[in-house]
Design a protein around this motif. Structure first.
Motif, PDB file in Angstrom:
ATOM      1  N   HIS A  19       0.969  -0.867   0.441  1.00  0.00           N
ATOM      2  CA  HIS A  19      -0.145  -0.247   0.137  1.00  0.00           C
ATOM      3  C   HIS A  19       0.763   1.330  -0.475  1.00  0.00           C
ATOM      4  CE1 HIS A  19       0.921  -0.789   4.226  1.00  0.00           C
ATOM      5  NE2 HIS A  19       0.522   0.323   4.450  1.00  0.00           N
TER       6      HIS A  19
ATOM      7  N   LEU B  98      -2.618   4.827  -4.283  1.00  0.00           N
ATOM      8  CA  LEU B  98      -2.731   4.978  -2.971  1.00  0.00           C
ATOM      9  C   LEU B  98      -1.136   6.392  -2.420  1.00  0.00           C
ATOM     10  CD1 LEU B  98      -3.221   1.187  -1.792  1.00  0.00           C
ATOM     11  CD2 LEU B  98      -4.552   3.423  -1.001  1.00  0.00           C
TER      12      LEU B  98
ATOM     13  N   ALA C  94      -5.984   1.155   1.687  1.00  0.00           N
ATOM     14  CA  ALA C  94      -5.005   0.546   2.371  1.00  0.00           C
ATOM     15  C   ALA C  94      -5.045  -0.570   2.376  1.00  0.00           C
ATOM     16  CB  ALA C  94      -4.283   1.641   3.503  1.00  0.00           C
TER      17      ALA C  94
ATOM     18  N   VAL D  10      -5.065  -3.831   0.390  1.00  0.00           N
ATOM     19  CA  VAL D  10      -3.598  -3.596  -0.849  1.00  0.00           C
ATOM     20  C   VAL D  10      -2.046  -4.027   0.388  1.00  0.00           C
ATOM     21  CG1 VAL D  10      -2.360  -2.565  -2.294  1.00  0.00           C
ATOM     22  CG2 VAL D  10      -3.955  -1.659  -2.100  1.00  0.00           C
ATOM     23  N   GLY D  11      -2.161  -3.767   1.309  1.00  0.00           N
ATOM     24  CA  GLY D  11      -0.909  -4.273   2.155  1.00  0.00           C
ATOM     25  C   GLY D  11      -0.912  -5.065   3.197  1.00  0.00           C
TER      26      GLY D  11
END
Ligand SMILES: Nc1ncnc2c1ncn2[C@@H]1O[C@H](COP(=O)(O)OP(=O)(O)O)[C@@H](O)[C@H]1O
Ligand SMILES: [Mg+2]
Length: 596
Positions: free
Chosen positions: A110, A116, A324, A327-328
Motif C-alpha cells: 500500500h 495510494l 490501504a 492492498v497492504g
C-alpha cells in the motif's frame, strides 16, 4: 438524504462528533443560540416600539433588548473558542487515522503503489494547512456561517406572522444564491491531479531543506536557489489554480442578484401596502422589516468556502484506511514459529514481481538454507539479493511458488511469531533519532542485553545508552556511516539475545573499513552461533567465511557451494573474487578500501 449522508460535509461533522462528542454538542448548541438571539433582538425591538406607541412601560422591552444584545456579543467569542478547541482533536483524530492506514497492514504494497502513495501524501496535508487553512483555523469560520444560517432561519420563521408565503419566497430567494454562486466556492480542488503534484513537490522541497544529509548536498551543489525557486513556482502555480477556482461566473452572479432583487421587491411591496392600509401596527411592521433583512443571513457567504474547504479531504482520509488495508494485507497464518527453522528454509520455485509493477525479479528460484548454518549471497546490483531478504521476512508474498520453513509455507505461520524469529539489518536500515538504547532495542530490552549486543557489535564505545543519536537534540551526538552500521548490527544482535534464530544481514559492513570489518566478524560469529544466517555482501573477505555461498543472477541461483568449491569450479564466483583481490593488491591502502 442518502446523498447528504455520503457528502464530505456530513462526514466532516461526523468526524467532529467522533473526535470530541462533548465539544461537538456544545458547538451545535451555540449555533442554535447564536441563531435565536438576533431574532429575539428583532422581537424585542418590535415590543419596545409598540410600548412607545401605546405609552406602556419601557422597562421590560428594554431589558429584553439588552439581554439579546449582550448575549449576541458574548456568545460569538465563546463559540469561536469552542470551535478552535473542537478543531484540534478532530485534526488529531484524522492524523491518527492516516498513521493507522500506513502502519496497520502487515505488508508494504500500500505504500508502494503509486495511486495510494499519492493519496496518502496528499491526505497528510489536511492538518498542515498546505492547500488551505487547517481544521482548527477553519472552525470559527464554519461556526460563524452556521450561526448565520440559524439566525436567517429564525428571522424567516418570524415572517410567518405576516403572510404565509413571505418566509417561503424570501428563504427560496436567498438560498438560491448558494446554487448560483456555487462554482465560486470551490477554492481549490485538492483532488485535482495538478494540485496533488504541486503539493508533493512543495513537501519534498521542504524536506530537502530541513533534512541534515540533504543539506550537505544543497550547499555543495548550490541547490538552495533551485529549491527556493522551485517552491516559488509551485506557490505561484497553486495561486493560479486557486484564483481560477475562486473566480465567479459573471452570468451566475447576475442571475442570483436578479432573483434576490425580485423576491425582496415583492415582499417589501406587500409589507408597504399592508402598512399603508393600516393593517399593520408599527411594532409588527418593524419586526417584519427587520426579519426580512435578517433573512439575508441565509445567503451564500464565506461559510460555503470554509466548510467545503475543510470537508473536501475528509472522505479521502476516511477511505484511505479502507483502501490501504486490502492492498497492504498479508493474512497471517496460525501455526506457531517457535524454534523454527529446525531443518532449513527453502525457496521453492519462487517467482516474484513487486506489486508496484516492474519486471519479474525472480523466476523459478530454488534455494535451501540449512538451519543453523550461514549462507552468503553475492550478485550484481539489482540481482534481487535485498528482495530475497524481504521475502524471507514476509514483507511480500511470492507471486509463484513458496518460501518454506521446515517444509511449512511461510503463509501458514503466525506472521508476528515468524517475524519475532528474525534479526535483520537492512541495507537501508533506519537511523532512529532516539537514544542509543532505543536504537539497539526499539521494542525494549534490559540494559544488560543492550550493552552485551553493543559489545558483540564492537559499538560499546560510541556513546552512553541515553545519548540521542542526532546532534539536533540536547546532548545528542552524530555518528559516521560505519558507526551507524555497528549500531544497526547491535540492534540485530540484541534481537538474537531476545530469542531470534534467523539472522539476515544485508550489506552490514559496506561502510566499515577492512580492519573494522574483521573485528566485527569475530564478535558476530560468536554471537550468532547456532542461528541460521543469511549474509548479503560485496566483500569477499566477509563472504568466504560463510558455510555456503550462492551467486544470484537474473533472478536465479547460478552457483552454490563453499568458497573452495566455487573457486575450484572456476565460474562467476571465481571471476568476481579474483577481480576484487586484484583491486586490493593494486591499491596500497587496503585498509581504507570500501566496496559498495
Ligand atoms: N520496492 C520496489 N518496488 C519495485 N521494484 C523494486 C523495489 N525494490 C527493488 N526493486 C527492483 O527489484 C530488483 C531487485 O532489487 P534488489 O533486490 O534491491 O537488488 P539487490 O539487493 O540485489 O541490489 C531491481 O531491479 C530493483 O529495481
Ligand atoms: Mg540490495
Amino acid at each position: 438524504m442518502k446523498r447528504l449522508r455520503r457528502s464530505a460535509e456530513w462526514r466532516f461533522f461526523g468526524v467532529l462528533r467522533t473526535a470530541s462528542p462533548g465539544l461537538a454538542a456544545a458547538w451545535w448548541a451555540l449555533v442554535a443560540l447564536r441563531g435565536l438571539l438576533p431574532a429575539g433582538f428583532v422581537l424585542a425591538m418590535g415590543w419596545l416600539i409598540s410600548a412607545v406607541q401605546h405609552g406602556d412601560g419601557l422597562g421590560l422591552p428594554l431589558v429584553a433588548m439588552g439581554v439579546a444584545f449582550v448575549g449576541m456579543q458574548v456568545v460569538a467569542p465563546a463559540h469561536d473558542a469552542v470551535s478552535g478547541n473542537l478543531g484540534v482533536p478532530a485534526s488529531a483524530w484524522l492524523h491518527e487515522r492516516l498513521l493507522l492506514a500506513c502502519v496497520t497492514p502487515a505488508g508494504l504494497a500500500h505504500l508502494e503503489r503509486a495511486d495510494l502513495a499519492d493519496d496518502l501524501a496528499m491526505a497528510r496535508e489536511v492538518d498542515r494547512g498546505m492547500t488551505g487553512p487547517d481544521i482548527p483555523t477553519s472552525m470559527p469560520g464554519i461556526a460563524a456561517g452556521f450561526s448565520s444560517y440559524a439566525a436567517g432561519t429564525a428571522n424567516v420563521v418570524l415572517l410567518f406572522g405576516f403572510r404565509w408565503w413571505a418566509p417561503l419566497v424570501l428563504s427560496a430567494t436567498w438560498l438560491s444564491t448558494h446554487w448560483f454562486l456555487r462554482s465560486g466556492a470551490i477554492w481549490l480542488q485538492r483532488h485535482d491531479p495538478d494540485v496533488a503534484e504541486q503539493q508533493r513537490k512543495a513537501g519534498y522541497a521542504y524536506r530537502l531543506s530541513v533534512d541534515a544529509p540533504a543539506s550537505k548536498e544543497m550547499r555543495l551543489f548550490g541547490l538552495g536557489d533551485f529549491v527556493i525557486g522551485g517552491m516559488r513556482d509551485i506557490r505561484l502555480r497553486l495561486m493560479d489554480l486557486s484564483w481560477e477556482g475562486r473566480r465567479l461566473g459573471r452570468r451566475q452572479a447576475e442571475i442570483a442578484m436578479a432573483i434576490v432583487a425580485v423576491g425582496n421587491a415583492l415582499f417589501f411591496w406587500a409589507l408597504a401596502a399592508s402598512a399603508m392600509h393600516g393593517d399593520l401596527s408599527l411594532g409588527r411592521l418593524t419586526v417584519f422589516a427587520q426579519a426580512a433583512i435578517g433573512a439575508a443571513a441565509l445567503a451564500f457567504g464565506e461559510n460555503d468556502w470554509w466548510l467545503r474547504n475543510a470537508a473536501q479531504p475528509i472522505p479521502l482520509v476516511l477511505q484511505l484506511a479502507e483502501r490501504a488495508a486490502p492492498v497492504g494485507a498479508l493474512p497471517s497464518g496460525t501455526r506457531q514459529a517457535a524454534g523454527m527453522p529446525a531443518t532449513g528454509i527453502t525457496f521453492d520455485n519462487v517467482g516474484f514481481a513487486y506489486p508496484a509493477g516492474g519486471h519479474q525479479v525472480f523466476e523459478g528460484l530454488n534455494l535451501t538454507i540449512p538451519a543453523g548454518r550461514s549462507l552468503a549471497i553475492v550478485g550484481q546490483n539489482g540481482a534481487g539479493k535485498t528482495t530475497l531478504a524481504k521475502l524471507l521476512c514476509r514483507l511480500y508474498d511470492p507471486t509463484e511458488g513458496a518460501v518454506l520453513v521446515d517444509g511449512v509455507d511461510l503463509r501458514e505461520l503466525d506472521l508476528a511469531a515468524w517475524r519475532a524469529r528474525l534479526a535483520v539489518v537492512f541495507q537501508d536500515f533506519v537511523r532512529y533519532e532516539l537514544s542509543l538504547r532505543d536504537n539497539v532495542a526499539p521494542g525494549g530490552a534490559s540494559d544488560a542485553d543492550v550493552l552485551a549486543a553493543l559489545v558483540d557489535a564492537r559499538a560499546d564505545d560510541l556513546a552512553d545508552l541515553g545519548t540521542v543519536l542526532n546532534r539536533g537534540y540536547a546532548g545528542g551526538t552524530d555518528l559516521s556511516g560505519g558507526q551507524w552500521q555497528r549500531v544497526a548490527l547491535a540492534r540485530a544482535l540484541c534481537s538474537v539475545r531476545l530469542g531470534a534464530g534467523v539472522v539476515i544481514l544485508d550489506e552490514p559492513t559496506a561502510q566499515l573499513d577492512v580492519r573494522g570489518e574483521a573485528e566485527i566478524f569475530a564478535g558476530l560469529l560468536d554471537a550468532t552461533r547456532g542461528c541460521t544466517t543469511i549474509l548479503i555482501s560485496h566483500r569477499f573477505s566477509t563472504v568466504r567465511r560463510a558455510d555456503l555461498i550462492c551467486v544470484l543472477e537474473h533472478g536465479q541461483v547460478i552457483e552454490l557451494g563453499t568458497h573452495d568449491e566455487l573457486i575450484a569450479a572456476g565460474g562467476r564466483y571465481k571471476t568476481m573474487f579474483e577481480l576484487q583481490a586484484a583491486r586490493f593488491e593494486d591499491a596500497d591502502a587496503v585498509e581504507d578500501e570500501v566496496v559498495r
